[in-house]
Design an enzyme around this catalytic site. Structure first.
Site, PDB file in Angstrom:
ATOM      1  CG  PHE A  65      -1.986  -1.112   1.078  1.00  0.00           C
ATOM      2  CD1 PHE A  65      -1.746  -2.336   1.092  1.00  0.00           C
ATOM      3  CD2 PHE A  65      -3.445  -0.631   0.842  1.00  0.00           C
ATOM      4  CE1 PHE A  65      -2.693  -3.165   1.003  1.00  0.00           C
ATOM      5  CE2 PHE A  65      -4.313  -1.465   0.697  1.00  0.00           C
ATOM      6  CZ  PHE A  65      -3.981  -2.753   0.823  1.00  0.00           C
ATOM      7  CB  ALA A  66       2.420   3.186  -2.092  1.00  0.00           C
ATOM      8  NE  ARG A  69       3.471  15.010   2.904  1.00  0.00           N
ATOM      9  CZ  ARG A  69       3.528  15.994   3.644  1.00  0.00           C
ATOM     10  NH1 ARG A  69       3.829  15.528   4.938  1.00  0.00           N
ATOM     11  NH2 ARG A  69       3.372  17.397   3.527  1.00  0.00           N
ATOM     12  CB  VAL A 157       5.082   0.893   1.267  1.00  0.00           C
ATOM     13  CG1 VAL A 157       4.953   2.220   1.731  1.00  0.00           C
ATOM     14  CG2 VAL A 157       5.735   1.340  -0.362  1.00  0.00           C
ATOM     15  CD  GLU A 246       3.076  -4.643  15.092  1.00  0.00           C
ATOM     16  OE1 GLU A 246       3.795  -4.982  13.918  1.00  0.00           O
ATOM     17  OE2 GLU A 246       3.581  -4.242  16.016  1.00  0.00           O
ATOM     18  NE  ARG A 294       2.736   6.930  11.740  1.00  0.00           N
ATOM     19  CZ  ARG A 294       2.922   5.986  12.455  1.00  0.00           C
ATOM     20  NH1 ARG A 294       2.767   5.936  13.729  1.00  0.00           N
ATOM     21  NH2 ARG A 294       2.927   4.903  12.081  1.00  0.00           N
TER      22      ARG A 294
END
Ligand code: 2GW
Ligand code: MN
Length: 295
Positions: A65-66, A69, A157, A246, A294
């Site tokens: 996933f990208a 930014r 990524v 996670e 972020r």
């Protein structure tokens, strides 16, 4: 009840010679209590693995996933380095999920390697970008992966391949030991601590890193679907697990044991510094300025 080294299905000791000592590591844990091998450098013969899987003519899917930014910052390096080190010599299908498909770099790819781009929304909360990967992966397995590939790996990524990440990493259900915690007592593991969350764990086995997981498409389909359902159930109860997807992944692997574990060589944080038991770096964390990405 752990198998002896020569009982591993693809252990090089089975075909190279009988000197099993050559193919074991005594300085690290190489097997879990439920019998899953933990793959470290020195335990396998890369050529033997590659030839075995070439004969089976397998295809490996790789999802990444990208969004926002992360595309500009990491995708190109991720893909060019994957071309050099990820499942070299096998068939590979990349699945790139992004909010701006037109910006996906055109990478020169080896034969039998293809790339598909899928458009996703840019969620305003980064936690949602991260967690919704489970849903997207589950959907793409149904609509595409299962018709084209036998195995699938799902990666963050923000990392770069610097060494072989090959067929020795393939398995039914593959989990990665987090480089921060592999030598630490369980006390330090950052499982979800909130009994109200579906990801809550009191005591687990290992601490797994969500930056790398994989397996057969059937097993990964089950994993992503169950993790996504758990994430949604938490949302309905207005709780969010400590480390998002996670935490849910760790809960899933506690209940459904992985069949193969990858050592932290397969996703090393270089700033940890030298560790005697880490003989090679295969995938490494890219540098990250949290304040910048972020926001
Ligand atoms: C993530 C955090 C803050 C701001 C943006 C993003 C973000 C993530 C983004 O803007 N665009 C994007 O594509 N992502 C994707 O989500 C990207 O593939 C990235 O690698 C992945 C996870 O985010 P990341 O790499 O910043 O999180 P980490 O490195 O702290 O990762 C661990 O914890 C995460 C949950 O908090 C995930 O479980 C991840 O798999 C873990 O490695
Ligand atoms: Mn990451």
């Amino acid at each position: 009840k752990c198998p002896l080294p020569h009982e591993y299905p693809l252990h090089p000791g089975n075909h190279v010679d009988n000197s099993l000592d050559l193919w074991s590591r005594t300085d690290v844990q190489t097997c879990t209590y439920w019998g899953a091998p933990i793959i470290w450098d020195g335990m396998f013969d890369p050529e033997y693995y590659d030839e075995f899987y070439r004969k089976q003519n397998i295809t490996v899917a790789l999802t990444v996933f990208a969004v926002g930014r992360y595309l500009d910052l990491y995708l190109e390096k991720f893909l060019t380095s994957a071309e050099q080190h990820f499942m070299v010599g096998q068939r590979v299908v990349y699945y790139v999920f992004t909010d701006s498909p037109e910006k996906v770099p055109k990478i020169k790819m080896a034969a039998f390697r293809t790339l598909f781009t899928f458009k996703v929304e840019k969620y305003s909360r980064w936690q949602d970008v991260s967690m919704l990967r489970m849903k997207m992966i589950s959907d793409i397995i149904d609509s595409h992966v299962r018709h084209h590939a036998q195995y699938i790996f799902c990666l963050d990524v923000d990392q770069t391949f610097v060494g072989r990440f090959g067929t020795e990493a393939l398995g039914d259900m593959v989990a990665l030991l987090h480089s921060f915690y592999y030598r630490r007592p369980k006390f330090f593991y950052t499982y979800d601590q909130n009994p109200k969350s579906t990801a809550y764990i009191k005591t687990g086995d290992m601490y797994y890193h969500a930056a790398v997981f994989g397996g057969t498409w059937q097993r990964v389909k089950n994993l992503t679907q169950i993790c996504y359902d758990a994430i949604m159930q938490d949302k309905m109860n207005h709780v969010e697990a400590l480390w998002h997807d996670e935490s849910h992944l760790n809960k899933y692997f506690l209940l459904n044991k992985p069949t193969k574990l990858l050592s932290p060589e397969y996703c090393w944080a270089e700033y940890i510094g030298y560790r005697r038991d880490i003989h090679v770096h295969r995938l490494v964390w890219a540098e990250k300025n949290y304040k910048f990405v972020r926001q």
